[in-house]
Design a protein around this motif. Structure first.
Motif, mmCIF file in Angstrom:
data_model
loop_
_atom_site.group_PDB
_atom_site.id
_atom_site.type_symbol
_atom_site.label_atom_id
_atom_site.label_comp_id
_atom_site.label_asym_id
_atom_site.label_seq_id
_atom_site.Cartn_x
_atom_site.Cartn_y
_atom_site.Cartn_z
ATOM 1 N N VAL A 176 59.804 -71.547 31.844
ATOM 2 C CA VAL A 176 58.402 -71.984 31.851
ATOM 3 C C VAL A 176 58.018 -72.519 33.230
ATOM 4 N N MET A 177 58.853 -73.383 33.782
ATOM 5 C CA MET A 177 58.538 -73.998 35.076
ATOM 6 C C MET A 177 58.563 -72.961 36.201
ATOM 7 N N GLY A 178 59.525 -72.044 36.149
ATOM 8 C CA GLY A 178 59.582 -70.990 37.158
ATOM 9 C C GLY A 178 58.375 -70.076 37.094
ATOM 10 N N ALA A 179 57.983 -69.706 35.866
ATOM 11 C CA ALA A 179 56.811 -68.842 35.701
ATOM 12 C C ALA A 179 55.551 -69.550 36.184
ATOM 13 N N SER A 180 55.439 -70.823 35.887
ATOM 14 C CA SER A 180 54.257 -71.589 36.312
ATOM 15 C C SER A 180 54.214 -71.727 37.827
ATOM 16 N N ALA A 181 55.354 -72.026 38.436
ATOM 17 C CA ALA A 181 55.410 -72.164 39.904
ATOM 18 C C ALA A 181 55.135 -70.821 40.582
ATOM 19 N N GLY A 182 55.733 -69.749 40.042
ATOM 20 C CA GLY A 182 55.501 -68.422 40.619
ATOM 21 C C GLY A 182 54.042 -68.016 40.532
ATOM 22 N N PHE A 183 53.430 -68.308 39.398
ATOM 23 C CA PHE A 183 52.021 -67.975 39.239
ATOM 24 C C PHE A 183 51.148 -68.810 40.179
ATOM 25 N N THR A 184 51.444 -70.097 40.286
ATOM 26 C CA THR A 184 50.649 -70.969 41.138
ATOM 27 C C THR A 184 50.699 -70.501 42.587
ATOM 28 N N LEU A 185 51.887 -70.133 43.057
ATOM 29 C CA LEU A 185 52.015 -69.634 44.431
ATOM 30 C C LEU A 185 51.237 -68.330 44.605
ATOM 31 N N LEU A 186 51.374 -67.415 43.649
ATOM 32 C CA LEU A 186 50.631 -66.152 43.708
ATOM 33 C C LEU A 186 49.129 -66.414 43.748
ATOM 34 N N LEU A 187 48.657 -67.276 42.873
ATOM 35 C CA LEU A 187 47.233 -67.608 42.809
ATOM 36 C C LEU A 187 46.747 -68.194 44.133
ATOM 37 N N TRP A 188 47.518 -69.123 44.682
ATOM 38 C CA TRP A 188 47.127 -69.770 45.936
ATOM 39 C C TRP A 188 47.086 -68.755 47.081
ATOM 40 N N LEU A 189 48.100 -67.904 47.170
ATOM 41 C CA LEU A 189 48.119 -66.899 48.239
ATOM 42 C C LEU A 189 46.963 -65.914 48.104
ATOM 43 N N ILE A 190 46.650 -65.521 46.888
ATOM 44 C CA ILE A 190 45.492 -64.640 46.686
ATOM 45 C C ILE A 190 44.225 -65.357 47.119
ATOM 46 N N GLY A 191 44.117 -66.621 46.791
ATOM 47 C CA GLY A 191 42.932 -67.394 47.153
ATOM 48 C C GLY A 191 42.734 -67.550 48.648
ATOM 49 N N ILE A 192 43.825 -67.605 49.398
ATOM 50 C CA ILE A 192 43.660 -67.777 50.843
ATOM 51 C C ILE A 192 43.647 -66.463 51.606
ATOM 52 N N GLY A 193 43.615 -65.349 50.888
ATOM 53 C CA GLY A 193 43.385 -64.090 51.571
ATOM 54 C C GLY A 193 44.315 -62.943 51.245
ATOM 55 N N MET A 194 45.312 -63.145 50.411
ATOM 56 C CA MET A 194 46.224 -62.049 50.113
ATOM 57 C C MET A 194 45.545 -60.933 49.329
ATOM 58 N N VAL A 195 44.429 -61.238 48.677
ATOM 59 C CA VAL A 195 43.721 -60.213 47.919
ATOM 60 C C VAL A 195 43.276 -59.063 48.832
ATOM 61 N N GLU A 196 42.989 -59.374 50.103
ATOM 62 C CA GLU A 196 42.615 -58.308 51.038
ATOM 63 C C GLU A 196 43.767 -57.328 51.233
ATOM 64 N N LEU A 197 44.983 -57.865 51.327
ATOM 65 C CA LEU A 197 46.163 -57.014 51.444
ATOM 66 C C LEU A 197 46.303 -56.143 50.203
ATOM 67 N N TRP A 198 46.091 -56.742 49.053
ATOM 68 C CA TRP A 198 46.166 -56.058 47.762
ATOM 69 C C TRP A 198 45.171 -54.904 47.698
ATOM 70 N N GLN A 199 43.965 -55.141 48.222
ATOM 71 C CA GLN A 199 42.921 -54.120 48.156
ATOM 72 C C GLN A 199 43.096 -53.052 49.236
ATOM 73 N N GLN A 200 43.632 -53.429 50.384
ATOM 74 C CA GLN A 200 43.772 -52.479 51.486
ATOM 75 C C GLN A 200 44.996 -51.578 51.330
ATOM 76 N N TRP A 201 45.969 -52.009 50.583
ATOM 77 C CA TRP A 201 47.189 -51.229 50.406
ATOM 78 C C TRP A 201 47.345 -50.803 48.953
ATOM 79 N N PRO A 202 46.721 -49.710 48.577
ATOM 80 C CA PRO A 202 46.836 -49.248 47.195
ATOM 81 C C PRO A 202 48.289 -48.985 46.787
ATOM 82 N N LEU A 203 49.131 -48.624 47.764
ATOM 83 C CA LEU A 203 50.540 -48.403 47.458
ATOM 84 C C LEU A 203 51.185 -49.687 46.935
ATOM 85 N N LEU A 204 50.810 -50.839 47.480
ATOM 86 C CA LEU A 204 51.340 -52.117 47.006
ATOM 87 C C LEU A 204 50.966 -52.325 45.543
ATOM 88 N N ARG A 205 49.701 -52.066 45.203
ATOM 89 C CA ARG A 205 49.253 -52.181 43.806
ATOM 90 C C ARG A 205 50.078 -51.266 42.907
#
Length: 189
Positions: free
Chosen positions: A35-64
């Motif tokens: 539970v704690m690992g999943a919560s920490a992993g999600f929080t980090l993912l959410l924070w990174l997306i919020g500070i700009g990782m979503v652009e990487l996600w959208q620009q690299w369809p191969l990553l998706r």
């Protein structure tokens, strides 16, 4: 913001199903590292997306595509392990339950986590203000931990009810089927 976070976190998904299954086998306390690992992993993912990782996600369809395929492969592997289980809850047997690293890893290959993060940040912190993104990530991460803990608590409560190997096999196969269904939905999405 909180209602959105709770709804996204408590709804059934691969991580919640794994937490439920783990807690059935090792009790809710034994599932808490997951539970704690999943919560920490999600929080980090959410924070990174919020500070700009979503652009990487959208620009690299191969990553998706790679995240999607990796997630599907992992879900199928988990389903296979559940379906093959003999249903025995031998508490004396030394079995390594899924832990914190598995929980964090699952969030990073979980398309539900990616989509919820992108949608949540887009709706509540679209301007990318680091302070707002951090507050939102911490709030959602805390609510995520509480929501996933409910799945661990449910699994811990089921532990006594599934003393019969036949019942446990039925639950495992049902959860395996739900994981395969989740994998199919990820492929279609």
């Amino acid at each position: 913001m909180s209602a959105f976070a709770v709804a996204a976190s408590v709804s059934p998904g691969p991580v919640n199903l794994l937490v439920l299954s783990t807690a059935i086998h090792v009790g809710w306390r034994g599932a808490m590292p997951l539970v704690m690992g999943a919560s920490a992993g999600f929080t980090l993912l959410l924070w990174l997306i919020g500070i700009g990782m979503v652009e990487l996600w959208q620009q690299w369809p191969l990553l998706r595509h790679l995240v999607r395929l990796g997630g599907v492969a992992f879900l199928i592997w988990l389903a296979w392990r559940l379906a093959r289980s003999d249903g025995e809850l031998d508490m004396d047997r030394v079995a390594e339950p899924a832990g914190a690293c598995t929980g964090a890893f699952m969030q990073w290959i979980n398309p539900k986590a990616w989509l919820a993060s992108v949608a949540g940040m887009g709706a509540f912190a679209a301007d990318g203000d680091p302070a707002l993104v951090t507050v939102f990530a911490v709030l959602w991460g805390s609510l995520c931990a509480l929501s996933i803990s409910l799945w661990a608590l449910a699994g811990g409560q089921l532990n006594g009810w599934v003393s019969s190997p036949h019942r446990m096999q039925c639950i495992n196969r049902g959860l395996a089927g739900l994981l395969v269904l989740s994998a199919g939905l990820v492929l279609l999405g």
